[in-house]
Design an enzyme around this catalytic site. Structure first.
Site, PDB file in Angstrom:
ATOM      1  N   HIS A  77      -2.082   2.347  -5.901  1.00 28.97           N
ATOM      2  CA  HIS A  77      -2.868   1.134  -5.671  1.00 28.97           C
ATOM      3  C   HIS A  77      -2.989   0.303  -6.947  1.00 28.97           C
ATOM      4  O   HIS A  77      -3.201  -0.912  -6.876  1.00 28.97           O
ATOM      5  CB  HIS A  77      -4.258   1.506  -5.143  1.00 28.97           C
ATOM      6  CG  HIS A  77      -4.673   0.677  -3.967  1.00 28.97           C
ATOM      7  ND1 HIS A  77      -3.981   0.663  -2.775  1.00 28.97           N
ATOM      8  CD2 HIS A  77      -5.693  -0.209  -3.814  1.00 28.97           C
ATOM      9  CE1 HIS A  77      -4.575  -0.164  -1.921  1.00 28.97           C
ATOM     10  NE2 HIS A  77      -5.604  -0.704  -2.532  1.00 28.97           N
ATOM     11  N   LYS A 134      -2.154  -2.370   8.031  1.00 29.78           N
ATOM     12  CA  LYS A 134      -3.336  -1.856   8.711  1.00 29.78           C
ATOM     13  C   LYS A 134      -3.463  -2.472  10.097  1.00 29.78           C
ATOM     14  O   LYS A 134      -3.195  -3.644  10.298  1.00 29.78           O
ATOM     15  CB  LYS A 134      -4.594  -2.171   7.890  1.00 29.78           C
ATOM     16  CG  LYS A 134      -4.755  -1.310   6.646  1.00 29.78           C
ATOM     17  CD  LYS A 134      -6.077  -1.572   5.991  1.00 29.78           C
ATOM     18  CE  LYS A 134      -6.319  -0.631   4.822  1.00 29.78           C
ATOM     19  NZ  LYS A 134      -7.625  -0.882   4.165  1.00 29.78           N
ATOM     20  N   TYR A 136      -9.543 -10.931  -6.928  1.00 24.80           N
ATOM     21  CA  TYR A 136      -8.577 -11.128  -8.008  1.00 24.80           C
ATOM     22  C   TYR A 136      -8.837 -12.407  -8.786  1.00 24.80           C
ATOM     23  O   TYR A 136      -8.413 -12.530  -9.923  1.00 24.80           O
ATOM     24  CB  TYR A 136      -7.149 -11.109  -7.444  1.00 24.80           C
ATOM     25  CG  TYR A 136      -6.816  -9.768  -6.862  1.00 24.80           C
ATOM     26  CD1 TYR A 136      -6.586  -8.664  -7.678  1.00 24.80           C
ATOM     27  CD2 TYR A 136      -6.786  -9.573  -5.481  1.00 24.80           C
ATOM     28  CE1 TYR A 136      -6.322  -7.421  -7.140  1.00 24.80           C
ATOM     29  CE2 TYR A 136      -6.512  -8.327  -4.941  1.00 24.80           C
ATOM     30  CZ  TYR A 136      -6.292  -7.259  -5.772  1.00 24.80           C
ATOM     31  OH  TYR A 136      -6.044  -6.018  -5.247  1.00 24.80           O
ATOM     32  N   ARG A 173       0.865  -1.174   0.000  1.00 25.39           N
ATOM     33  CA  ARG A 173       0.000   0.000   0.000  1.00 25.39           C
ATOM     34  C   ARG A 173       0.905   1.229   0.000  1.00 25.39           C
ATOM     35  O   ARG A 173       2.044   1.182   0.467  1.00 25.39           O
ATOM     36  CB  ARG A 173      -0.892   0.031   1.242  1.00 25.39           C
ATOM     37  CG  ARG A 173      -1.811  -1.177   1.386  1.00 25.39           C
ATOM     38  CD  ARG A 173      -2.588  -1.088   2.706  1.00 25.39           C
ATOM     39  NE  ARG A 173      -3.527  -2.182   2.871  1.00 25.39           N
ATOM     40  CZ  ARG A 173      -3.263  -3.317   3.531  1.00 25.39           C
ATOM     41  NH1 ARG A 173      -2.063  -3.473   4.095  1.00 25.39           N
ATOM     42  NH2 ARG A 173      -4.166  -4.261   3.637  1.00 25.39           N
ATOM     43  N   HIS A 179      -4.153  -9.007   3.625  1.00 21.93           N
ATOM     44  CA  HIS A 179      -5.605  -8.987   3.776  1.00 21.93           C
ATOM     45  C   HIS A 179      -6.006  -9.813   4.988  1.00 21.93           C
ATOM     46  O   HIS A 179      -5.550 -10.948   5.152  1.00 21.93           O
ATOM     47  CB  HIS A 179      -6.285  -9.565   2.531  1.00 21.93           C
ATOM     48  CG  HIS A 179      -6.263  -8.659   1.348  1.00 21.93           C
ATOM     49  ND1 HIS A 179      -6.432  -9.106   0.057  1.00 21.93           N
ATOM     50  CD2 HIS A 179      -6.078  -7.313   1.254  1.00 21.93           C
ATOM     51  CE1 HIS A 179      -6.363  -8.087  -0.785  1.00 21.93           C
ATOM     52  NE2 HIS A 179      -6.150  -6.991  -0.076  1.00 21.93           N
ATOM     53  N   ARG A 231      -0.416  -2.244  -6.837  1.00 21.44           N
ATOM     54  CA  ARG A 231      -0.788  -3.312  -5.888  1.00 21.44           C
ATOM     55  C   ARG A 231      -1.769  -4.283  -6.551  1.00 21.44           C
ATOM     56  O   ARG A 231      -1.629  -5.505  -6.436  1.00 21.44           O
ATOM     57  CB  ARG A 231      -1.391  -2.674  -4.640  1.00 21.44           C
ATOM     58  CG  ARG A 231      -1.844  -3.651  -3.562  1.00 21.44           C
ATOM     59  CD  ARG A 231      -2.209  -2.838  -2.323  1.00 21.44           C
ATOM     60  NE  ARG A 231      -3.013  -3.554  -1.365  1.00 21.44           N
ATOM     61  CZ  ARG A 231      -2.521  -4.343  -0.407  1.00 21.44           C
ATOM     62  NH1 ARG A 231      -1.220  -4.545  -0.317  1.00 21.44           N
ATOM     63  NH2 ARG A 231      -3.327  -4.942   0.449  1.00 21.44           N
TER      64      ARG A 231
END
Length: 299
Positions: A245, A173, A280, A149, A271, A248
């Protein structure tokens, strides 16, 4: 009980107990402040504890009338739900007025990606005769090689580079750490930047550990990375909307197309849920459909 006081307490909770990133905290607070401003305008005496489901539905209906995107509406509603869960958690309310608040159903939009040729064009557009050129090449190589990110890129520190084993330690995150591999090309250009450019810079106090610096020796901002990539995409003649992004998304898409295990891609992207990574696989199926339509004789 004032809105300002409870929003401040909510902010403290998100920071200390949830350990959310500054950007996530800001988004939550702004969402609740929108609700507070709306309700105070309708009824100045209405406190957070007085709010009922009907008040929230009025607010959501007004959001929809402003032609705000479904995604933005859903995010704001999510912020409001989190705020009232916090008030319940703190025993300030017994019934949650947001529990039955419905968000718009989102159509899952596949992210924009670059194909390998487009990525090559952008990389070749970078002029390596300048310090910024070497820095930018290293940044883009890492974004594509490791799927970071933009916030993870600008906060990458020297001590988080494990060049001997080819990994980066990333703080993602919720302050969750993960190890991600770095490709040989990315490692090569990163070493050139560190040895031949960054080492020659005068680094501002407090920024010594950050990898990517601006001309003043301070760590790059997210906005600066966006601007660099937008400029390079234009110079490469790419008409798509390209952002950090996008690299990414391209990283993940090319791995899935190449047959990579979904769990491995989830781990590298950081994730929390594999459901997020599964988008994806949808992108991959769309790619296969395009191949069929383009090349099959009985399409």
């Amino acid at each position: 009980m004032s809105w300002r006081k409870e929003i401040k307490a909510f902010e403290y909770y998100l920071k200390i107990e949830r350990s959310l990133s500054p950007n996530s905290i800001l988004a939550y607070i702004q969402d609740v402040e929108k609700l507070a401003a709306y309700l105070e305008k309708r009824d100045a005496e209405l406190s957070p504890l007085d709010v009922k489901l009907q008040h929230l539905r009025y607010f959501v209906n007004d959001l929809a009338s402003l032609e705000i995107s479904e995604f933005t509406q859903a995010r704001i509603i999510s912020g409001i739900k989190a705020f009232y869960k916090f008030l319940i958690y703190e025993d300030k309310m017994e019934e949650n007025p947001a529990m039955l608040l419905e968000a718009p159903k989102l159509t899952r939009k596949l992210p924009d990606t670059l194909n390998y040729l487009e990525i090559e064009k952008m990389l070749e557009t970078i002029e390596l005769g300048s310090p910024e050129g070497h820095r930018n090449r290293a940044m883009l190589e890492i974004l594509y090689s490791s799927g970071l990110r933009v916030s993870e890129l600008v906060n990458l520190k020297i001590g988080h580079i494990y060049a001997d084993i080819g990994f980066l330690r990333i703080l993602g995150k919720g302050n969750k750490e993960r190890l991600v591999p770095i490709g040989s090309d990315a490692k090569k250009y990163l070493n050139i930047y560190l040895d031949d450019v960054r080492r020659q810079q005068t680094i501002a106090r407090g920024h010594e550990e950050y990898v990517f610096l601006n001309r003043r020796g301070k760590k790059l901002t997210r906005v600066m990375v966006f601007l660099v990539i937008k400029k390079l995409a234009g110079q490469a003649g790419i008409r798509k909307k390209v952002s950090p992004h996008t690299f990414r998304h391209s990283f993940a898409t090319h791995l899935i197309e190449g047959g990579a295990d979904l769990r491995a891609v989830q781990e590298m992207l950081g994730h929390e849920s594999i459901t997020t990574t599964e988008i994806y696989t949808h992108l991959d199926r769309e790619y296969l459909r395009q191949v069929l339509n383009t090349f099959h004789p009985r399409k």
